[in-house]
Design an enzyme around this catalytic site. Structure first.
Site, PDB file in Angstrom:
ATOM      1  N   LYS A  66     127.315   3.973  37.433  1.00  0.00           N
ATOM      2  CA  LYS A  66     128.393   3.342  37.885  1.00  0.00           C
ATOM      3  C   LYS A  66     128.004   2.500  39.273  1.00  0.00           C
ATOM      4  CE  LYS A  66     131.075   6.729  36.470  1.00  0.00           C
ATOM      5  NZ  LYS A  66     133.188   8.220  37.286  1.00  0.00           N
ATOM      6  N   ASP A 102     139.299   5.719  39.425  1.00  0.00           N
ATOM      7  CA  ASP A 102     138.893   7.074  39.696  1.00  0.00           C
ATOM      8  C   ASP A 102     139.395   7.299  40.590  1.00  0.00           C
ATOM      9  OD1 ASP A 102     136.889   7.131  37.252  1.00  0.00           O
ATOM     10  OD2 ASP A 102     135.560   7.026  39.010  1.00  0.00           O
TER      11      ASP A 102
END
Ligand code: NAP
Length: 276
Positions: A66, A102
């Protein structure tokens, strides 16, 4: 021609994302397919070059890439930049743009599943790891009254509160937070405590929990952690981690296709798969 989407991670084999996205493509009549791409940490730049060269329309990014993908993108949005992590890449005619869905996915799941407005709410976030980071910065963009943090390693909570730079947050040790539990309307476990296989563990004592408090756990394996079971028994309204998983996917899907998928169906598929 069919558009190609996928997930870059290491490992990726157990991901439920293909299940959610491929079903949504079929149901919405979108000619596209979502694949799993296992990318070794030494090959992140090649993988992103591959996305460009092959014209892959969009990808999700998961652990451990990420942060590592960021230098290879053309741009990232403000939220992803602030948290320093990307979970969604959109290929806009060859220009790769990074986002992070997220935290926004978690907040949307909280508001919709629990049918609650965060305006004026006092929120306690437990944990200060990767999951907490996205959620914390997303909560800062709501009108919540307080967004306090607690973590086993209290220095990490302190660091996050400092980065937030917002007068609405304080940080506490776990023991201090336990003693103040009755001050919160919503509490959120973002730690891995209670996750399979150590299902007996609990992140925080619920002794001082007030009935009617919203207690949310981002863990989805098991579907109901011991902590959530206890919170329910004490009169709390509870939420598990399936919502976050599904809504982060739905927000990525929307960025890629411009369409909002059927989140209830996605949830149902995920729950069925987790039960198997
Ligand atoms: P992470 O970055 O490794 O952070 C782990 C957090 O848990 C830290 O705050 C850590 O505290 C705390 N912790 C770990 N073991 C502990 C223990 N024995 N006692 C007290 N605290 C402990 O992990 P993450 O990526 O944030 O993931 C955390 C959990 O969220 C996992 O269960 C993951 O599956 C879940 N998750 C769910 C979703 C979803 O879509 N629903 C998305 C992301 C993550 P220290 O700082 O003191 O080490």
């Amino acid at each position: 021609m069919e558009n190609v989407y996928g997930l870059l991670g290491f490992p990726v084999e157990h991901s439920l994302s293909p299940l959610m996205h491929n079903d949504a493509f079929v149901r919405l009549g979108i000619p596209a397919r979502y694949h799993l791409f296992s990318v070794h940490p030494k090959q992140v730049s090649e993988a992103i070059a591959g996305v460009r060269a092959l014209g892959i329309a969009g990808v999700n990014v998961t652990i451990p890439h990420k942060m590592a993908v960021i230098p290879f993108l053309d741009d990232i949005d403000d939220h992803a930049r602030r948290i320093g992590a990307v979970n969604t890449i959109v290929n806009d005619n060859g220009r790769l743009v990074g986002y992070n869905t997220d935290g926004p996915g978690y907040v949307k799941a909280l508001e919709e599943e629990m049918d609650v407005s965060l305006d004026g709410k006092r929120i306690l976030l437990i944990g200060a790891g990767g999951g907490a980071r996205g959620i914390y910065f997303s909560l800062l963009s709501t009108a919540a009254k307080r967004i306090d943090m607690t973590n086993r390693t209290v220095e990490k909570a302190e660091q996050l509160v400092r980065e937030g730079g917002d007068g609405r947050s304080a940080y506490f040790s776990l023991a201090e937070a336990e003693a103040r539990l009755d001050e919160y309307d919503i509490m959120i476990n973002t730690t891995s405590v209670g996750m399979h296989p150590r299902v007996e563990a609990q992140p925080l004592s619920l002794e001082r929990l007030q009935p009617g408090t919203i207690v949310s756990d981002i863990i989805y394996n098991p579907l109901e952690t011991k902590w959530l079971k206890e919170a329910k028994a004490r009169g709390a309204r509870v939420q598990n981690g399936v919502g976050m998983l599904v809504y982060q996917g739905a927000l990525a899907f929307e960025k890629w296709t411009g369409q909002w998928p059927d989140v209830n169906r996605m949830k149902q598929l995920v729950i069925e798969a987790l039960r198997r």
